[in-house]
Design a protein around this motif. Structure first.
Motif, PDB file in Angstrom:
ATOM      1  N   ARG A  85       2.129   2.009  -3.406  1.00 47.42           N
ATOM      2  CA  ARG A  85       1.084   2.484  -4.298  1.00 47.42           C
ATOM      3  C   ARG A  85       0.723   3.926  -4.000  1.00 47.42           C
ATOM      4  O   ARG A  85       0.528   4.724  -4.907  1.00 47.42           O
ATOM      5  CB  ARG A  85      -0.143   1.588  -4.153  1.00 47.42           C
ATOM      6  N   GLU A  86       0.657   4.281  -2.709  1.00 48.93           N
ATOM      7  CA  GLU A  86       0.353   5.657  -2.351  1.00 48.93           C
ATOM      8  C   GLU A  86       1.465   6.589  -2.808  1.00 48.93           C
ATOM      9  O   GLU A  86       1.219   7.710  -3.254  1.00 48.93           O
ATOM     10  CB  GLU A  86       0.128   5.772  -0.832  1.00 48.93           C
TER      11      GLU A  86
ATOM     12  N   GLU B   4       3.352   6.114  -5.389  1.00 51.93           N
ATOM     13  CA  GLU B   4       3.218   6.225  -6.834  1.00 51.93           C
ATOM     14  C   GLU B   4       2.150   7.238  -7.194  1.00 51.93           C
ATOM     15  O   GLU B   4       2.319   8.054  -8.106  1.00 51.93           O
ATOM     16  CB  GLU B   4       2.880   4.859  -7.424  1.00 51.93           C
ATOM     17  N   LYS B   5       1.005   7.191  -6.478  1.00 52.40           N
ATOM     18  CA  LYS B   5      -0.065   8.159  -6.731  1.00 52.40           C
ATOM     19  C   LYS B   5       0.439   9.586  -6.538  1.00 52.40           C
ATOM     20  O   LYS B   5       0.196  10.463  -7.345  1.00 52.40           O
ATOM     21  CB  LYS B   5      -1.240   7.916  -5.772  1.00 52.40           C
TER      22      LYS B   5
ATOM     23  N   ALA C 157      -8.374   0.063 -11.019  1.00 55.07           N
ATOM     24  CA  ALA C 157      -7.086   0.027 -10.322  1.00 55.07           C
ATOM     25  C   ALA C 157      -6.085   0.975 -10.975  1.00 55.07           C
ATOM     26  O   ALA C 157      -5.306   1.651 -10.286  1.00 55.07           O
ATOM     27  CB  ALA C 157      -6.539  -1.397 -10.295  1.00 55.07           C
ATOM     28  N   GLU C 158      -6.108   1.064 -12.307  1.00 55.22           N
ATOM     29  CA  GLU C 158      -5.196   1.965 -13.013  1.00 55.22           C
ATOM     30  C   GLU C 158      -5.536   3.423 -12.727  1.00 55.22           C
ATOM     31  O   GLU C 158      -4.641   4.251 -12.537  1.00 55.22           O
ATOM     32  CB  GLU C 158      -5.249   1.693 -14.516  1.00 55.22           C
TER      33      GLU C 158
ATOM     34  N   GLU D 129      -6.957   4.583 -10.035  1.00 54.73           N
ATOM     35  CA  GLU D 129      -6.550   4.836  -8.652  1.00 54.73           C
ATOM     36  C   GLU D 129      -5.034   4.965  -8.536  1.00 54.73           C
ATOM     37  O   GLU D 129      -4.531   5.849  -7.828  1.00 54.73           O
ATOM     38  CB  GLU D 129      -7.057   3.702  -7.760  1.00 54.73           C
ATOM     39  N   ALA D 130      -4.296   4.092  -9.212  1.00 54.14           N
ATOM     40  CA  ALA D 130      -2.835   4.129  -9.154  1.00 54.14           C
ATOM     41  C   ALA D 130      -2.295   5.421  -9.754  1.00 54.14           C
ATOM     42  O   ALA D 130      -1.204   5.880  -9.377  1.00 54.14           O
ATOM     43  CB  ALA D 130      -2.247   2.923  -9.884  1.00 54.14           C
ATOM     44  N   ASP D 131      -3.053   6.007 -10.675  1.00 54.27           N
ATOM     45  CA  ASP D 131      -2.647   7.258 -11.314  1.00 54.27           C
ATOM     46  C   ASP D 131      -2.991   8.478 -10.466  1.00 54.27           C
ATOM     47  O   ASP D 131      -2.717   9.612 -10.859  1.00 54.27           O
ATOM     48  CB  ASP D 131      -3.349   7.351 -12.673  1.00 54.27           C
TER      49      ASP D 131
ATOM     50  N   THR E  12       0.817  -1.204   0.000  1.00 55.47           N
ATOM     51  CA  THR E  12       0.000   0.000   0.000  1.00 55.47           C
ATOM     52  C   THR E  12       0.850   1.252   0.000  1.00 55.47           C
ATOM     53  O   THR E  12       0.564   2.230  -0.699  1.00 55.47           O
ATOM     54  CB  THR E  12      -0.943   0.006   1.221  1.00 55.47           C
TER      55      THR E  12
ATOM     56  N   ARG F  21       2.858  10.706  -9.295  1.00 52.08           N
ATOM     57  CA  ARG F  21       2.195  11.009 -10.553  1.00 52.08           C
ATOM     58  C   ARG F  21       1.447  12.324 -10.489  1.00 52.08           C
ATOM     59  O   ARG F  21       1.465  13.118 -11.423  1.00 52.08           O
ATOM     60  CB  ARG F  21       1.235   9.886 -10.940  1.00 52.08           C
TER      61      ARG F  21
END
Length: 246
Positions: free
Chosen positions: A11-12, A14-15, A120-121, A123-125, A8, A18
């Motif tokens: 991923r956070e 990465e968000k 998911a994409e 959210e990841a963005d 997690t 971006r």
């Protein structure tokens, strides 16, 4: 993936990277129709219609007989299930349909193939997404925990949430504001002409979901959507989204 689970933190990060680097691939906000766009709910609707038909001594109908009418709402589906009834008799059966549907809700349908990967994409963005449907809000909310979306869906507007419903722009405008965004910074994805009309009236770019439910004679190329896509998998490609919303 819930907060606190392995990965997690990455991923956070990465968000955040971006969203601050200006390298966004997807729109800041995406709003979706529910039935026929995110969710293949036709099997739930078929179970509902057939329960009503069996109770009235009618044979079960096939999925393809009902499927085109799912995006048109309960009145249209009752009409497809009981074409011999007049408008008044069909209207009287709508509460029965909704009551049985609540029992069948989420037991037969599932998200269309590719939807979970697309969400998911987004959210990841660093993007946010929500739902604007003409389904009664209480039924849409009952689906959220079944689908695992209750903590992921940023806003949910039903057909009875506000004084107006699609094709009026109010639900889309309200949903964008709830996400903290202007309508032009969001995209609406839907499978019905009313979805595209609502988006256009709200000043919101739109995507026509060609995988959804359409009755014979529908001409989605004439709806005025910004983009038409054949499959949710197409939307994994950031180049397929309306350019002015990315």
């Amino acid at each position: 993936m819930r907060s606190g689970e392995p990965g997690t933190g990455n991923r956070e990060s990465e968000k955040q990277e971006r969203s601050t680097s200006g390298s966004r691939r997807f729109p800041r906000g995406v709003l979706f129709d529910l039935d026929g766009t995110l969710l293949d709910s036709a099997p739930d609707m078929l179970a509902t219609a057939n329960a009503m038909r069996v109770e009235r001594g009618e044979p079960a109908m096939e999925l393809e007989q009902l499927r085109p009418f799912v995006s048109r709402g309960s009145r249209a589906m009752v009409g497809a299930a009981f074409p011999q009834l007049d408008a008044e008799a069909r209207a009287a059966l709508v509460p029965v349909f909704l009551a049985i549907y609540e029992r069948e809700l989420g037991h037969h349908g599932a998200p269309f193939d590719g939807i979970e990967a697309m969400l998911a994409e987004i959210e990841a963005d660093g993007g946010r997404w929500g739902i604007v449907t003409n389904k009664p809000e209480y039924l849409a909310r009952l689906l959220m925990p079944v689908l695992g979306w209750e903590s992921r869906c940023g806003v949910l507007i039903g057909g009875d949430t506000l004084p107006e419903r699609k094709p009026h722009p109010m639900p889309l405008q309200h949903a964008a504001a709830a996400l903290g965004l202007a309508p032009e910074d969001c995209v609406y994805v839907g499978d019905d002409k009313r979805d595209i009309e609502a988006a256009r009236a709200a000043g919101m770019p739109s995507v026509v979901a060609l995988w959804g439910y359409r009755v014979p004679g529908d001409l989605p190329e004439e709806w005025g959507g910004d983009v038409m896509v054949e499959s949710p998998h197409d939307l994994l490609d950031s180049a397929r989204w309306p350019a002015r919303a990315t």
